[in-house]
Scaffold this motif. Structure first.
Motif, mmCIF file in Angstrom:
data_model
loop_
_atom_site.group_PDB
_atom_site.id
_atom_site.type_symbol
_atom_site.label_atom_id
_atom_site.label_comp_id
_atom_site.label_asym_id
_atom_site.label_seq_id
_atom_site.Cartn_x
_atom_site.Cartn_y
_atom_site.Cartn_z
ATOM 1 N N HIS A 43 0.873 -1.175 0.000
ATOM 2 C CA HIS A 43 0.000 0.000 0.000
ATOM 3 C C HIS A 43 0.908 1.223 0.000
ATOM 4 C CE1 HIS A 43 -4.153 -1.500 1.565
ATOM 5 N NE2 HIS A 43 -3.602 -2.396 0.779
ATOM 6 N N LEU A 44 0.482 2.265 -0.677
ATOM 7 C CA LEU A 44 1.211 3.526 -0.667
ATOM 8 C C LEU A 44 0.297 4.577 -0.055
ATOM 9 C CD1 LEU A 44 3.710 5.078 -2.848
ATOM 10 C CD2 LEU A 44 1.603 6.375 -2.712
ATOM 11 N N PHE A 45 0.848 5.343 0.860
ATOM 12 C CA PHE A 45 0.123 6.428 1.497
ATOM 13 C C PHE A 45 0.672 7.725 0.929
ATOM 14 C CE2 PHE A 45 0.057 2.822 4.258
ATOM 15 C CZ PHE A 45 -1.231 2.803 4.774
ATOM 16 N N ALA A 46 -0.216 8.563 0.432
ATOM 17 C CA ALA A 46 0.156 9.878 -0.090
ATOM 18 C C ALA A 46 -0.722 10.877 0.644
ATOM 19 C CB ALA A 46 -0.060 9.961 -1.592
ATOM 20 N N PRO A 58 -4.325 14.228 -5.193
ATOM 21 C CA PRO A 58 -4.847 15.556 -4.863
ATOM 22 C C PRO A 58 -3.796 16.406 -4.151
ATOM 23 C CG PRO A 58 -5.683 13.925 -3.306
ATOM 24 C CD PRO A 58 -4.883 13.179 -4.341
ATOM 25 N N GLY A 59 -3.945 17.723 -4.264
ATOM 26 C CA GLY A 59 -3.098 18.657 -3.519
ATOM 27 C C GLY A 59 -1.850 19.043 -4.269
ATOM 28 N N ASP A 60 -1.065 19.919 -3.627
ATOM 29 C CA ASP A 60 0.180 20.362 -4.249
ATOM 30 C C ASP A 60 1.411 19.897 -3.471
ATOM 31 O OD1 ASP A 60 -0.228 21.978 -2.085
ATOM 32 O OD2 ASP A 60 0.129 23.855 -3.123
ATOM 33 N N GLY A 66 8.639 -2.820 8.664
ATOM 34 C CA GLY A 66 9.103 -2.817 7.283
ATOM 35 C C GLY A 66 8.657 -1.615 6.470
ATOM 36 N N ALA A 67 7.857 -0.713 7.064
ATOM 37 C CA ALA A 67 7.367 0.462 6.330
ATOM 38 C C ALA A 67 8.539 1.374 5.950
ATOM 39 C CB ALA A 67 6.356 1.237 7.171
ATOM 40 N N SER A 68 8.368 2.086 4.855
ATOM 41 C CA SER A 68 9.428 2.994 4.391
ATOM 42 C C SER A 68 9.433 4.277 5.217
ATOM 43 C CB SER A 68 9.209 3.359 2.925
ATOM 44 O OG SER A 68 8.114 4.253 2.790
ATOM 45 N N ALA A 69 10.527 4.998 5.095
ATOM 46 C CA ALA A 69 10.596 6.328 5.693
ATOM 47 C C ALA A 69 9.690 7.253 4.880
ATOM 48 C CB ALA A 69 12.040 6.846 5.654
ATOM 49 N N PRO A 70 9.078 8.251 5.525
ATOM 50 C CA PRO A 70 8.238 9.197 4.783
ATOM 51 C C PRO A 70 9.084 10.081 3.868
ATOM 52 C CG PRO A 70 8.323 9.765 7.115
ATOM 53 C CD PRO A 70 9.090 8.499 6.951
ATOM 54 N N VAL A 71 8.530 10.381 2.685
ATOM 55 C CA VAL A 71 9.220 11.205 1.698
ATOM 56 C C VAL A 71 8.292 12.353 1.280
ATOM 57 C CG1 VAL A 71 10.255 11.257 -0.611
ATOM 58 C CG2 VAL A 71 10.557 9.249 0.846
ATOM 59 N N PRO A 72 8.553 13.581 1.764
ATOM 60 C CA PRO A 72 7.718 14.723 1.361
ATOM 61 C C PRO A 72 8.074 15.167 -0.063
ATOM 62 C CG PRO A 72 9.421 15.431 2.883
ATOM 63 C CD PRO A 72 9.558 13.957 2.755
ATOM 64 N N VAL A 73 7.032 15.450 -0.874
ATOM 65 C CA VAL A 73 7.238 15.895 -2.252
ATOM 66 C C VAL A 73 6.250 17.016 -2.583
ATOM 67 C CG1 VAL A 73 8.160 13.712 -3.108
ATOM 68 C CG2 VAL A 73 5.704 14.125 -3.208
ATOM 69 N N ARG A 74 6.592 17.801 -3.623
ATOM 70 C CA ARG A 74 5.679 18.816 -4.169
ATOM 71 C C ARG A 74 5.162 18.303 -5.502
ATOM 72 N NH1 ARG A 74 8.120 24.392 -4.646
ATOM 73 N NH2 ARG A 74 6.024 24.684 -5.415
ATOM 74 N N LEU A 75 3.868 18.351 -5.674
ATOM 75 C CA LEU A 75 3.235 17.868 -6.903
ATOM 76 C C LEU A 75 2.960 19.036 -7.840
ATOM 77 C CD1 LEU A 75 0.622 15.538 -5.171
ATOM 78 C CD2 LEU A 75 2.806 14.842 -6.162
ATOM 79 N N ARG A 76 3.137 18.820 -9.132
ATOM 80 C CA ARG A 76 2.758 19.857 -10.107
ATOM 81 C C ARG A 76 1.890 19.276 -11.166
ATOM 82 N NH1 ARG A 76 7.387 19.385 -14.031
ATOM 83 N NH2 ARG A 76 8.947 18.366 -12.797
#
Length: 159
Positions: free
Chosen positions: A97-100, A128-130, A149-159
């Motif tokens: 599963h991917l959480f965004a 959704p979102g930026d 086993g979950a990944s580290a969180p990775v903050p990103v900006r969406l365009r």
């Protein structure tokens, strides 16, 4: 003759008690085993997701703080080979599963592509979102998140 009958009855009574104690101990041992098998992680059989080591997930790309175009492509390292199964892309009874941010998604058959070894590319539908934070986690057959086993969180900006 009466003494012989009393002696036989006494011996039978003692052996009945011994067998009764042994039977009671076996029943108790069976009950303990049955209860342990129903507890999370209680099975010592080595089979199934509760007993197997949980592979560590990692987001390889995009990098933290990156500005990314949509549809977003996430490159991940599953730490193990994945196979397409009835509950999605799986390994040892778990699936991805991917959480965004507040959105949780599961890869369809065509969204996830092997990229060599234990790496995969996941093309996501428009999010959704930026800005958002991406995180991968394993889920069980009931879609409950497995934090191990979950990944580290990775903050990103969406365009």
């Amino acid at each position: 003759m009466a003494a012989d009958k009393d002696s036989e009855a006494g011996e039978r009574l003692a052996s009945d008690r011994v067998f009764g104690v042994i039977g009671g101990l076996l029943l108790l041992l069976g009950l303990v085993y049955a209860v342990r098998s129903f507890l999370p992680g209680g099975s010592d059989t080595g089979a199934g997701p509760a007993a197997a080591a949980v592979p560590a997930l990692a987001i390889v790309s995009p990098a933290a703080g990156a500005e990314v175009a949509q549809p977003l492509v996430v490159e991940l390292d599953a730490g193990t080979q994945l196979v397409l199964g009835p509950t999605g892309w799986t390994a040892d009874g778990r699936h991805l599963h991917l959480f965004a941010g507040g959105t949780e998604v599961m890869a369809t058959a065509t969204e996830l592509q092997p990229a060599g070894g234990t790496r995969y590319r996941w093309t996501l539908a428009r999010l959704p979102g930026d800005t958002t934070t991406l995180r991968l986690a394993w889920s069980d057959e009931r879609h409950r998140t497995i934090e191990q086993g979950a990944s580290a969180p990775v903050p990103v900006r969406l365009r």
